[in-house]
Design a protein around this motif. Structure first.
Motif, PDB file in Angstrom:
ATOM      1  N   ILE A   1     110.509  31.731  12.318  1.00 17.29           N
ATOM      2  CA  ILE A   1     110.612  32.701  13.410  1.00 17.29           C
ATOM      3  C   ILE A   1     109.499  33.735  13.246  1.00 17.29           C
ATOM      4  O   ILE A   1     109.606  34.648  12.430  1.00 17.29           O
ATOM      5  CB  ILE A   1     111.999  33.390  13.436  1.00 17.29           C
ATOM      6  CG1 ILE A   1     113.114  32.350  13.545  1.00 17.29           C
ATOM      7  CG2 ILE A   1     112.077  34.383  14.596  1.00 17.29           C
ATOM      8  CD1 ILE A   1     114.520  32.921  13.487  1.00 17.29           C
TER       9      ILE A   1
ATOM     10  N   GLU B   1     118.776  31.596  21.124  1.00 15.96           N
ATOM     11  CA  GLU B   1     117.915  30.425  20.946  1.00 15.96           C
ATOM     12  C   GLU B   1     117.212  30.364  19.599  1.00 15.96           C
ATOM     13  O   GLU B   1     116.961  29.282  19.088  1.00 15.96           O
ATOM     14  CB  GLU B   1     116.865  30.365  22.057  1.00 15.96           C
ATOM     15  CG  GLU B   1     117.455  30.017  23.398  1.00 15.96           C
ATOM     16  CD  GLU B   1     116.398  29.869  24.485  1.00 15.96           C
ATOM     17  OE1 GLU B   1     115.236  30.279  24.266  1.00 15.96           O
ATOM     18  OE2 GLU B   1     116.746  29.347  25.562  1.00 15.96           O
ATOM     19  N   ARG B   2     116.869  31.516  19.033  1.00 20.82           N
ATOM     20  CA  ARG B   2     116.053  31.507  17.816  1.00 20.82           C
ATOM     21  C   ARG B   2     116.840  31.824  16.554  1.00 20.82           C
ATOM     22  O   ARG B   2     116.536  31.310  15.493  1.00 20.82           O
ATOM     23  CB  ARG B   2     114.890  32.501  17.950  1.00 20.82           C
ATOM     24  CG  ARG B   2     113.988  32.285  19.140  1.00 20.82           C
ATOM     25  CD  ARG B   2     113.278  30.945  19.136  1.00 20.82           C
ATOM     26  NE  ARG B   2     112.492  30.696  17.955  1.00 20.82           N
ATOM     27  CZ  ARG B   2     111.272  31.164  17.717  1.00 20.82           C
ATOM     28  NH1 ARG B   2     110.670  31.908  18.612  1.00 20.82           N
ATOM     29  NH2 ARG B   2     110.649  30.872  16.598  1.00 20.82           N
TER      30      ARG B   2
END
Length: 116
Positions: A58, A91-92
């Protein structure tokens, strides 16, 4: 390189390439980025693996800390001002295997000690 007496080195658990969110925030100006903090509860015994996977995967992650208490990890992320926080977290962050629950804090102002 010889070490000077009285100095200590503090090694970050994450390689320099993973600190690019801080660099982007600095280069773009803090006004162009906003910080959010996400507390992460992990499956039993998975906190370090989750932290490493987030650090490696990320780019918005600036810092990840292991914590005591109800949550296992505390992550600081820098997002573009127009980026959807909820979508980013779902989502991450929540999609990383081993993440059980999250709690997101949006920040407004950062304060630091004065000099002089």
């Amino acid at each position: 390189m010889p070490r000077r007496q009285g100095t200590a080195r503090c090694a970050s658990p994450f390689p320099p390439r993973r600190r690019r969110a801080n660099l982007r925030a600095f280069e773009a100006g803090v006004a162009d980025m906003r910080a959010i903090f996400v507390m992460v509860k992990c499956e039993m015994g998975q906190a370090y693996r989750v932290a490493r996977e987030m650090a490696d995967g990320i780019p918005e992650l600036s810092e990840m800390h292991s914590t005591s208490g109800q949550y296992d990890l505390l992550g600081k992320f820098y997002l573009e001002t127009d980026q959807d926080i909820g979508l980013f977290v779902v989502e991450r962050v929540q999609s990383v295997p081993g993440v059980k629950d999250t709690y997101t804090l949006q920040t407004f102002n950062a304060f630091s000690g004065g000099k002089g």
